[in-house]
Design a protein around this motif. Structure first.
Motif, PDB file in Angstrom:
ATOM      1  N   SER A  87       0.823  -1.204   0.000  1.00  0.00           N
ATOM      2  CA  SER A  87       0.000   0.000   0.000  1.00  0.00           C
ATOM      3  C   SER A  87       0.860   1.259   0.000  1.00  0.00           C
ATOM      4  O   SER A  87       0.556   2.246  -0.680  1.00  0.00           O
ATOM      5  N   THR A  96      -6.392   4.857   2.200  1.00  0.00           N
ATOM      6  CA  THR A  96      -6.964   3.674   2.847  1.00  0.00           C
ATOM      7  C   THR A  96      -7.347   3.989   4.287  1.00  0.00           C
ATOM      8  O   THR A  96      -8.457   3.638   4.750  1.00  0.00           O
ATOM      9  N   GLU A 122      -9.218   2.041  -4.557  1.00  0.00           N
ATOM     10  CA  GLU A 122      -8.883   0.632  -4.324  1.00  0.00           C
ATOM     11  C   GLU A 122      -8.989  -0.181  -5.615  1.00  0.00           C
ATOM     12  O   GLU A 122      -8.172  -1.067  -5.866  1.00  0.00           O
ATOM     13  N   VAL A 123      -9.981   0.133  -6.429  1.00  0.00           N
ATOM     14  CA  VAL A 123     -10.133  -0.544  -7.719  1.00  0.00           C
ATOM     15  C   VAL A 123      -8.947  -0.208  -8.617  1.00  0.00           C
ATOM     16  O   VAL A 123      -8.374  -1.087  -9.288  1.00  0.00           O
ATOM     17  N   ARG A 126      -5.856  -2.056  -7.367  1.00  0.00           N
ATOM     18  CA  ARG A 126      -5.892  -3.468  -7.732  1.00  0.00           C
ATOM     19  C   ARG A 126      -5.555  -3.662  -9.213  1.00  0.00           C
ATOM     20  O   ARG A 126      -4.804  -4.577  -9.574  1.00  0.00           O
ATOM     21  N   LEU A 129      -1.760  -3.272  -9.816  1.00  0.00           N
ATOM     22  CA  LEU A 129      -0.997  -4.472  -9.453  1.00  0.00           C
ATOM     23  C   LEU A 129      -1.218  -5.583 -10.475  1.00  0.00           C
ATOM     24  O   LEU A 129      -0.275  -6.283 -10.872  1.00  0.00           O
ATOM     25  N   ASP A 130      -2.452  -5.756 -10.902  1.00  0.00           N
ATOM     26  CA  ASP A 130      -2.759  -6.796 -11.886  1.00  0.00           C
ATOM     27  C   ASP A 130      -2.008  -6.544 -13.196  1.00  0.00           C
ATOM     28  O   ASP A 130      -1.550  -7.490 -13.849  1.00  0.00           O
ATOM     29  N   GLU A 135      -1.224 -10.278  -9.450  1.00  0.00           N
ATOM     30  CA  GLU A 135      -2.630 -10.525  -9.161  1.00  0.00           C
ATOM     31  C   GLU A 135      -2.857 -11.100  -7.768  1.00  0.00           C
ATOM     32  O   GLU A 135      -3.901 -10.875  -7.150  1.00  0.00           O
ATOM     33  N   ASP A 138      -1.598  -8.867  -2.065  1.00  0.00           N
ATOM     34  CA  ASP A 138      -2.555  -7.998  -1.386  1.00  0.00           C
ATOM     35  C   ASP A 138      -1.875  -6.686  -1.011  1.00  0.00           C
ATOM     36  O   ASP A 138      -0.670  -6.652  -0.713  1.00  0.00           O
ATOM     37  N   VAL A 139      -2.648  -5.600  -0.984  1.00  0.00           N
ATOM     38  CA  VAL A 139      -2.065  -4.285  -0.720  1.00  0.00           C
ATOM     39  C   VAL A 139      -1.546  -4.151   0.708  1.00  0.00           C
ATOM     40  O   VAL A 139      -0.703  -3.288   0.987  1.00  0.00           O
TER      41      VAL A 139
END
Length: 547
Positions: A87, A96, A122-123, A126, A129-130, A135, A138-139
């Motif tokens: 994060s 966050t 957050e979207v 994600r 990262l993807d 994938e 986790d943050v």
């Protein structure tokens, strides 16, 4: 109405020197565009220094650096504490915390200000990262639980996420050095779709070919070229071919002018002898002969001056054309004469599943596999056995003793990925002499000059050297060793080499008549080595294959 896009970075007559007065950059003026630019140049030319000037970490001694928006920076050696989270790398920790506080019922203004209307952060995080192949990360994960390659990719994802929110420029310094093949391709995909301005320092040709422009830093000056690295190299090759032709023409012109000068001087000397003979024999009246003598001297002086000017002009043209030839930064590696018989067994790899490989003679093996699988450990096991420091042990992940090595020669030259075996307190020349004790100081100095260590630089201690320079010392030590090694083992050898030096290494290895084992994620480098066998290390097993 047309829209004018400002350059992402403008350098105006920028110069920089180190505290001891050593110049690094000299009166650089250039403008980086809003697309992707690859920054190339030999090790030590100042590429990382230039990036730090753009970030403001360093201040130029003259000139100005102007950036259009914020600057994001991925340093060459990314040092992070284990408490830092993904994060944090993404730059969303404040958001966050603010969102969690709002969800818990807080109505404080500072929490809403922190979100800044970015309720979908957050979207976006994600997706970032993807997009770099993370994938499953986790943050909230601590970076201490990630591999080096995963940390780099997460940091790149964070830079991309921040750059997509605002105009600015992102700087990446050697981003692929710690990435395995899969992670490299994830990074390539991210760079190919990069939404904003990007400046990348790299020796990775595949990455550099994704660039829109190429900037070359050479001899303290910066020059911009259109296109990726291959386009840049083609243009440089054309310019060098033209320069070499112009030099040959200038050399021919100089030879012609010198020949004509010699011929003219010979004719003048002959005429002077005839004139002296006429004067002595009194063939003409004295007044006429004195007048002709004076006229001849004036004419001869004028002719000599004209000839001297032509020769001087030809010499100056030759010097100018010589200055266009690039011969200043490339290593010139000559390997010792060696001929390992084709049937000479050097190394065997085997596992408990029946897979085995025996490396013989001049065979070339690429040892591949993802980061963390145990390639370096397997090589270190082989080296320990060859040196008699211990029996062969497990070279995989440590969960099963199923991958083994057997050494059939003790003449193995090992170039590790980390150069921790070098003694920082020993000089360059003494480090190499320890590997070649039968060579004279003069012979070692001459050899080190081919590795770009000249004059008093051979007396620098290893601890004073840059990463690329340390690598050249280690490389010189194994390639100049006595007796010559029958097998070379190279672990990620291109990480610290500039592109000219990679070319020199490939050329030298092309003439090496011994065995070779190479660990590398650099597909372009492996392709050029003429690999005979591809050996992939999996969990507890070996598999033959290719790219």
């Amino acid at each position: 109405m047309s829209i004018t896009h400002q350059p992402s970075v403008v350098l105006s007559d920028v110069s920089f020197s180190w505290p001891d007065g050593t110049p690094a950059l000299d009166h650089i003026s250039a403008a980086f565009g809003t697309g992707r630019t690859g920054l190339v140049g030999a090790n030590g030319t100042g590429k990382s220094t230039l990036l730090k000037l753009i970030t403001g970490e360093l201040i130029p001694v003259a000139g100005t650096v102007t950036t259009n928006g914020a600057v994001g920076y991925l340093p060459q050696n990314l040092l992070l504490t284990t408490e830092v989270t993904v994060s944090d790398l993404l730059g969303i920790t404040d958001k966050t915390d603010a969102l969690r506080a709002i969800e818990a019922g807080s109505v404080e203004t500072r929490h809403f200000d922190a979100l800044d209307e970015a309720w979908d952060f957050e979207v976006q995080a994600r997706a970032a990262l993807d997009n770099v192949g993370l994938e499953k990360i986790d943050v909230d994960r601590a970076v201490g639980t990630l591999s080096g390659g995963e940390v780099v990719l997460a940091a790149v994802a964070g830079l991309r996420l921040r750059s997509s929110r605002s105009e600015g420029v992102v700087l990446l310094d050697e981003p692929t050095n710690n990435l395995d093949r899969g992670a490299r391709h994830d990074l390539y995909a991210a760079v190919a779709a990069w939404p904003g301005a990007l400046i990348v320092v790299s020796h990775d040709v595949t990455l550099l070919d994704l660039m829109d422009d190429t900037a070359e830093l050479r001899l303290g000056h910066l020059e911009l070229f259109g296109g990726g690295y291959s386009d840049y190299q083609e243009q440089v090759d054309r310019e060098q071919a033209a320069a070499e032709q112009a030099l040959r023409t200038a050399e021919q012109k100089l030879r012609t002018e010198k020949r004509q000068q010699t011929e003219a001087q010979t004719k003048l000397a002959r005429r002077q002898r005839y004139a002296r003979t006429d004067f002595v024999n009194k063939r003409r009246p004295r007044t006429i002969m004195n007048q002709r003598k004076t006229e001849a001297q004036v004419s001869a002086g004028k002719l000599r001056g004209e000839l001297d000017e032509k020769v001087a002009a030809a010499q100056e043209e030759k010097r100018q054309q010589e200055g266009r030839i690039r011969d200043d930064t490339a290593m010139r590696i000559t390997l010792p004469d060696l001929d390992v018989p084709a049937g000479r067994r050097l190394v065997e790899f085997s596992d408990d599943h029946g897979a085995s490989l025996v490396l013989q003679g001049t065979e070339r093996v690429a040892l591949t596999g993802p980061n963390g699988i145990g390639k370096t450990r397997l090589l270190e096991s082989l080296i320990r056995q060859a040196r008699g420091d211990g029996s062969s042990d497990d070279g995989s992940t440590g969960t099963q003793n199923s991958v083994r090595t057997s050494a059939f020669t003790d003449r193995i030259g090992y170039l590790p990925q980390r150069l921790e075996h070098l003694d920082d307190t020993v000089s360059v020349i003494d480090t190499v002499r320890a590997a070649a004790p039968n060579s004279s100081v003069e012979q070692v100095r001459a050899s080190l000059a081919r590795f770009l260590f000249r004059a008093d630089r051979v007396h620098q201690t290893v601890g004073e050297l840059s990463g690329g320079e340390r690598f050249r010392v280690a490389l010189a030590s194994i390639l100049l060793a006595e007796p010559a090694h029958q097998l070379l083992v190279l672990d990620e050898p291109t990480n610290n080499l500039d592109l000219d030096s990679v070319d020199a290494l490939v050329s030298a290895l092309g003439g090496y008549r011994g065995g070779l084992i190479v660990v590398s994620h650099d597909d372009a480098f492996l392709d050029r080595l003429g690999i005979d066998t591809w050996l992939e290390l999996q969990h507890g097993a070996l598999r033959r294959g290719g790219l």
